[in-house]
Design an enzyme around this catalytic site. Structure first.
Site, PDB file in Angstrom:
ATOM      1  N   GLY A  80      39.364  28.441  43.327  1.00 59.84           N
ATOM      2  CA  GLY A  80      39.591  28.704  44.745  1.00 59.84           C
ATOM      3  C   GLY A  80      38.390  28.442  45.626  1.00 59.84           C
ATOM      4  O   GLY A  80      37.692  27.431  45.497  1.00 59.84           O
TER       5      GLY A  80
ATOM      6  N   ARG B 232      34.455  36.118  34.926  1.00 61.10           N
ATOM      7  CA  ARG B 232      34.648  37.099  33.858  1.00 61.10           C
ATOM      8  C   ARG B 232      34.708  36.436  32.486  1.00 61.10           C
ATOM      9  O   ARG B 232      34.378  37.049  31.478  1.00 61.10           O
ATOM     10  CB  ARG B 232      35.913  37.910  34.122  1.00 61.10           C
ATOM     11  CG  ARG B 232      35.753  38.879  35.301  1.00 61.10           C
ATOM     12  CD  ARG B 232      36.962  39.756  35.492  1.00 61.10           C
ATOM     13  NE  ARG B 232      36.715  40.763  36.517  1.00 61.10           N
ATOM     14  CZ  ARG B 232      37.603  41.693  36.866  1.00 61.10           C
ATOM     15  NH1 ARG B 232      38.794  41.724  36.296  1.00 61.10           N
ATOM     16  NH2 ARG B 232      37.299  42.574  37.807  1.00 61.10           N
TER      17      ARG B 232
ATOM     18  N   GLY C  69      36.340  38.608  44.159  1.00 65.20           N
ATOM     19  CA  GLY C  69      37.179  39.674  44.714  1.00 65.20           C
ATOM     20  C   GLY C  69      38.553  39.669  44.077  1.00 65.20           C
ATOM     21  O   GLY C  69      38.958  38.693  43.435  1.00 65.20           O
TER      22      GLY C  69
ATOM     23  N   TYR D  87      42.600  46.223  50.220  1.00 65.90           N
ATOM     24  CA  TYR D  87      41.902  44.944  50.392  1.00 65.90           C
ATOM     25  C   TYR D  87      41.250  44.857  51.777  1.00 65.90           C
ATOM     26  O   TYR D  87      40.083  44.468  51.900  1.00 65.90           O
ATOM     27  CB  TYR D  87      42.904  43.808  50.198  1.00 65.90           C
ATOM     28  CG  TYR D  87      42.319  42.427  50.262  1.00 65.90           C
ATOM     29  CD1 TYR D  87      41.583  41.913  49.199  1.00 65.90           C
ATOM     30  CD2 TYR D  87      42.521  41.603  51.375  1.00 65.90           C
ATOM     31  CE1 TYR D  87      41.058  40.624  49.243  1.00 65.90           C
ATOM     32  CE2 TYR D  87      42.004  40.319  51.417  1.00 65.90           C
ATOM     33  CZ  TYR D  87      41.275  39.835  50.352  1.00 65.90           C
ATOM     34  OH  TYR D  87      40.759  38.563  50.400  1.00 65.90           O
TER      35      TYR D  87
END
Length: 239
Positions: A13, A34, A82, A145
């Site tokens: 992204g 991750r 995020g 969020y």
């Protein structure tokens, strides 16, 4: 001059586009994910991938040690990592709320604090936080969020005041709806409804967010700090 750049959540992204833009410009770029793996296109550009869950302070410390050993102290940090866990308020669990805030806001605190050590020693640095138009406008079903992304604005502006005397800038980019994996799962009807709210009548491309990041990290933006730069096609103007 080639700088040491770190992009958190740089494996897809917006983060991937940002990492690619800095690498294309000749900077030494590292990304966190991750999994600890980089997409093929970034690997071919020599981008370093380090494993890091930003909710874990020990992993953050280890990631920085690896980047510093292989590249040097981080001079440009793009805090992009995020998550979302969308849910209406009455159905939102404690874990839904705290998990998003711990990743998006507290996780950003962790990576920024660690980067600032080297920047303070060098008496220079660029910190860029990726927020969202949702943090300014609000969005039903995204209270967690929105709260986390709005918090980045106060965080950045406090740091701009705190670190400015050391020639360290801290700015926020607030993207609108961006054409990424996250939005591609929406139905055609949902996508049309979103585009209908955007004055420019389209989604942003990740590269358009990346170009704003490149600018804010450049010498031309040396006198910009504490700013919130909307890259949202006009969706959030006035906020």
């Amino acid at each position: 001059m080639s700088r040491s750049v770190l992009v958190t959540g740089g494996n897809r992204g917006i983060g991937l586009a940002v990492a690619r833009a800095f690498a294309d410009a000749g900077d030494k770029v590292a990304i966190t994910s991750r999994s600890g793996e980089a997409p093929q296109e970034l690997a071919e550009l020599g981008v370093l991938a380090v494993k890091c869950d930003i909710t874990d302070a020990d992993q953050v410390e280890q990631a920085y040690k690896e980047v510093e050993e292989k590249h040097s102290a981080v001079e440009v940090l793009v805090a992009n990592a995020g998550i979302t866990r969308d849910q209406l308020l009455l159905r939102m669990s404690e874990e839904d709320f705290t998990g998003v805030v711990d990743t998006n806001l507290t996780g950003t605190f962790r990576v920024v604090k660690r980067a600032s050590k080297g920047m303070l020693r060098a008496r220079k640095g660029r910190i860029l936080l990726i927020s969202s138009v949702v943090g300014l406008l609000g969005s039903a079903g995204q209270a967690n969020y929105a709260a986390s992304k709005a918090g980045l604005v106060g965080f950045a502006r406090s740091l701009a005041r705190e670190l400015g005397s050391r020639n360290i800038t801290c700015n926020v980019i607030a993207p609108g709806f961006v054409d990424t994996e996250m939005t591609q799962v929406l139905s055609d009807e949902q996508r049309a409804g979103i585009v209908g709210q955007v004055p420019l009548g389209r989604y942003a491309q990740p590269e358009e967010i990346a170009s704003s990041a490149r600018f804010l990290a450049s010498d031309e933006a040396a006198y910009i700090t504490g700013a919130v730069i909307p890259v949202d096609g006009g969706l959030g103007m006035g906020h």
